[in-house]
Write an enzyme that holds these catalytic residues in place. Sequence first.
Site, PDB file in Angstrom:
ATOM      1  CG  HIS A 299       9.919  -2.873   5.062  1.00  0.00           C
ATOM      2  ND1 HIS A 299       9.493  -4.183   5.176  1.00  0.00           N
ATOM      3  CD2 HIS A 299       8.809  -2.163   4.694  1.00  0.00           C
ATOM      4  CE1 HIS A 299       8.196  -4.250   4.899  1.00  0.00           C
ATOM      5  NE2 HIS A 299       7.764  -3.042   4.603  1.00  0.00           N
TER       6      HIS A 299
ATOM      7  CB  THR B 135       7.077  -5.845  -1.770  1.00  0.00           C
ATOM      8  OG1 THR B 135       6.224  -4.747  -2.097  1.00  0.00           O
ATOM      9  CG2 THR B 135       7.926  -6.188  -2.974  1.00  0.00           C
ATOM     10  CB  SER B 136       5.329  -4.682   2.265  1.00  0.00           C
ATOM     11  OG  SER B 136       4.892  -4.157   3.479  1.00  0.00           O
TER      12      SER B 136
ATOM     13  CD1 TRP C 270      10.882   0.010   8.291  1.00  0.00           C
ATOM     14  CD2 TRP C 270       9.694   1.349   6.937  1.00  0.00           C
ATOM     15  NE1 TRP C 270       9.624  -0.508   8.191  1.00  0.00           N
ATOM     16  CE2 TRP C 270       8.871   0.279   7.379  1.00  0.00           C
ATOM     17  CE3 TRP C 270       9.154   2.314   6.083  1.00  0.00           C
ATOM     18  CZ2 TRP C 270       7.534   0.151   6.974  1.00  0.00           C
ATOM     19  CZ3 TRP C 270       7.833   2.185   5.677  1.00  0.00           C
ATOM     20  CH2 TRP C 270       7.033   1.125   6.126  1.00  0.00           C
TER      21      TRP C 270
ATOM     22  CD  GLN D 243       5.837   0.050  -0.773  1.00  0.00           C
ATOM     23  OE1 GLN D 243       5.246  -1.024  -0.741  1.00  0.00           O
ATOM     24  NE2 GLN D 243       7.119   0.163  -0.490  1.00  0.00           N
TER      25      GLN D 243
ATOM     26  CD1 TRP E 137      -2.014  -2.241   1.623  1.00  0.00           C
ATOM     27  CD2 TRP E 137      -3.378  -0.657   0.818  1.00  0.00           C
ATOM     28  NE1 TRP E 137      -3.269  -2.796   1.492  1.00  0.00           N
ATOM     29  CE2 TRP E 137      -4.142  -1.841   1.001  1.00  0.00           C
ATOM     30  CE3 TRP E 137      -4.020   0.478   0.316  1.00  0.00           C
ATOM     31  CZ2 TRP E 137      -5.495  -1.928   0.703  1.00  0.00           C
ATOM     32  CZ3 TRP E 137      -5.377   0.401   0.025  1.00  0.00           C
ATOM     33  CH2 TRP E 137      -6.100  -0.778   0.213  1.00  0.00           C
TER      34      TRP E 137
END
Length: 261
Positions: A241, A94-95, A150, A32, A30
Amino acid sequence: MPTVQINNHPIAYLEFGDPEADTIILLSGWAQDNRLFKNLSPLLAETFHVLVPDYRGHDANETVHGDFGTEELIDDIAAFIELKAPKNPMLVSTSHGCWVNIGLCERLGYERTILIDWLMQPHPGFIKQLEDGQDPERYKQGRDSFFNEWEATTDNVDVINHMKKEMAWFSGPMWMRACREILKAYTKYGSPLKRMEGLKKQPELIHIYSQPLSAEYRKFQEDYSAGHPWFRPVHIPGQTHFPTLENPTAVAKAIVEFRRG
């Protein structure tokens, strides 16, 4: 960027590599967009046909017609796959885009998939960040706590720029929506591993990650893999991350090796 209309929303995407090669679809988290993969896409394009769609509301104008959540993102990407890559593509997410990935695997019957840096063990501090991120008065505090956490481990220019400029570009409503949907998923399933265990058939997958940096987290995944052979963690060097930006060569190598079996 080329754009297709899906479910009344513009879905912008990038395309790389030979269209006749095996297709890989890259899905961000989200708040991104395709820039998360700017270092990875050219490497994968040496082997694959690469498609990088942005989610609804993640286009340059943040076009949104009403509220939406993870299920709507699954609907959109399923329609995008049918339109642009109907021949059994491989998903790479991702993520918290991994919640979308697993939903697509469940719906479309995919037997193999790739996850990158998905938090397998939620902790109280993380839940508090997500709660703060849903509050109109505190969403910036919640967002910035992620960024500060991060950034503390890196001086990588691409990573810092992605956080402070690219991710920070997204509006408050998008951040609040993201935190709501991510917390909803953890509340419902407990963890990504529990989500995948609940599938009628678990896809074979790899989890490519660099952090958290603790030996305990690595051992946790290795121990889980020993009892669940469909799950294989792949630890790569890195401090952040964002391994697609920090160490794209290692990410690409892991993806190519997995795709080739």
